[in-house]
Motif scaffolding. Structure first.
Motif, PDB file in Angstrom:
ATOM      1  N   LEU A 177       0.829  -1.204   0.000  1.00 20.27           N
ATOM      2  CA  LEU A 177       0.000   0.000   0.000  1.00 20.27           C
ATOM      3  C   LEU A 177       0.863   1.254   0.000  1.00 20.27           C
ATOM      4  O   LEU A 177       0.650   2.171  -0.810  1.00 20.27           O
ATOM      5  CB  LEU A 177      -0.930  -0.003   1.216  1.00 20.27           C
ATOM      6  CG  LEU A 177      -1.792   1.254   1.414  1.00 20.27           C
ATOM      7  CD1 LEU A 177      -2.732   1.444   0.224  1.00 20.27           C
ATOM      8  CD2 LEU A 177      -2.563   1.169   2.718  1.00 20.27           C
ATOM      9  N   PHE A 184      -8.184  -5.119   2.151  1.00 18.88           N
ATOM     10  CA  PHE A 184      -6.951  -4.528   1.635  1.00 18.88           C
ATOM     11  C   PHE A 184      -7.213  -3.761   0.337  1.00 18.88           C
ATOM     12  O   PHE A 184      -6.651  -2.685   0.117  1.00 18.88           O
ATOM     13  CB  PHE A 184      -5.916  -5.630   1.379  1.00 18.88           C
ATOM     14  CG  PHE A 184      -5.392  -6.279   2.628  1.00 18.88           C
ATOM     15  CD1 PHE A 184      -5.358  -5.582   3.828  1.00 18.88           C
ATOM     16  CD2 PHE A 184      -4.931  -7.588   2.602  1.00 18.88           C
ATOM     17  CE1 PHE A 184      -4.873  -6.173   4.988  1.00 18.88           C
ATOM     18  CE2 PHE A 184      -4.447  -8.196   3.759  1.00 18.88           C
ATOM     19  CZ  PHE A 184      -4.422  -7.492   4.950  1.00 18.88           C
ATOM     20  N   LEU A 226      -8.621  -0.298   0.777  1.00 21.91           N
ATOM     21  CA  LEU A 226      -7.715   0.707   1.341  1.00 21.91           C
ATOM     22  C   LEU A 226      -7.104   1.597   0.272  1.00 21.91           C
ATOM     23  O   LEU A 226      -6.648   2.728   0.582  1.00 21.91           O
ATOM     24  CB  LEU A 226      -6.582   0.009   2.117  1.00 21.91           C
ATOM     25  CG  LEU A 226      -6.979  -0.724   3.397  1.00 21.91           C
ATOM     26  CD1 LEU A 226      -5.770  -1.441   3.998  1.00 21.91           C
ATOM     27  CD2 LEU A 226      -7.582   0.230   4.409  1.00 21.91           C
TER      28      LEU A 226
END
Length: 230
Positions: free
Chosen positions: A111, A226, A229
């Motif tokens: 990320l 995930f 995000l």
């Protein structure tokens, strides 16, 4: 030439097996982790296809049968785990927390890297499963609109890095507990790294085998979160 090869289901299989045998010979002669048979095999196959001009599709026509063995081969890693079942029972909570931490660390690293380099969402989901076994990673990437070919490459790189660097990293951080070593290697570099874990010891290899399966399951379960995000 390619027309003859593309019609054969044995070419890709023979090339891969031949390259692996050559890789074993090179590794035995050189005696260095840098020339691991799997790394040498990839280099030889890529070089052969590049020099001859044979397309990947023609090669994969036969090589896919080796890929089909990836999942059952991973399952077979449960055998050494069974032999070390006493370690699993004794350190169950620590093992679970360690694997969960590895999954979270991988997701956060991808990320942050995606935000830093302004990757597209497609590239983010492509790299997200890099630390789980390729059989699961490619399916997960397809589901969320990523690029499976790049996912495969990223898993190979993650595995190769784990194989080469794991002993040095563990030594740097003074990790001496066999369970911790196995969990760290398996959750970060899947089956490729597990080869090195078995070289360190059967207990390390068994814990790494467990980490492969658990990391894959946790990543798949947490993937929807995930993905949101980014």
């Amino acid at each position: 030439m390619e027309e003859i090869i593309s019609g054969s289901v044995y070419f890709g299989l023979a090339l891969t097996c031949g390259a692996y045998v050559a890789g074993c010979v090179v590794h035995k002669a050189a005696k260095t982790p840098l020339l691991n048979p799997l790394i040498v095999t990839n280099v030889l196959v890529i070089a052969f296809l590049a020099v001859t001009g044979i397309s990947y599709e023609s090669y994969f026509n036969g090589a896919r049968y080796i890929g089909d063995l990836l999942t059952p081969a991973t399952v077979c890693l449960a055998i050494p785990l069974y032999r070390q079942l006493h370690l699993l029972k004794k350190h169950a909570a620590a093992i679970f927390c360690g694997i969960a931490a590895g999954v979270l660390a991988n997701a956060l690293c991808i990320l942050l890297m995606s935000l830093l380099f302004q990757f597209s969402r497609s590239m983010y989901v492509t790299l997200l499963p890099k630390s789980i076994t390729a059989a699961i990673a490619m399916k997960l990437t397809e589901e969320y609109g990523g690029i499976p070919a790049i996912t495969l490459l990223s898993t190979v790189i993650a595995g190769a890095f784990g194989y080469l660097a794991a002993p040095s990293i563990l030594k740097l951080f003074r990790v001496t507990e066999v369970v911790a070593k196995g969990v760290a290697i398996g959750s970060g570099s899947h089956a490729f790294g597990t080869i090195r874990a078995f070289e360190l010891g059967e207990a390390e290899g068994a814990m790494s085998s467990l980490a492969i399966a658990a990391t894959g399951l946790m990543t798949v379960a947490a993937a929807p979160l995930f993905v949101l995000l980014f």
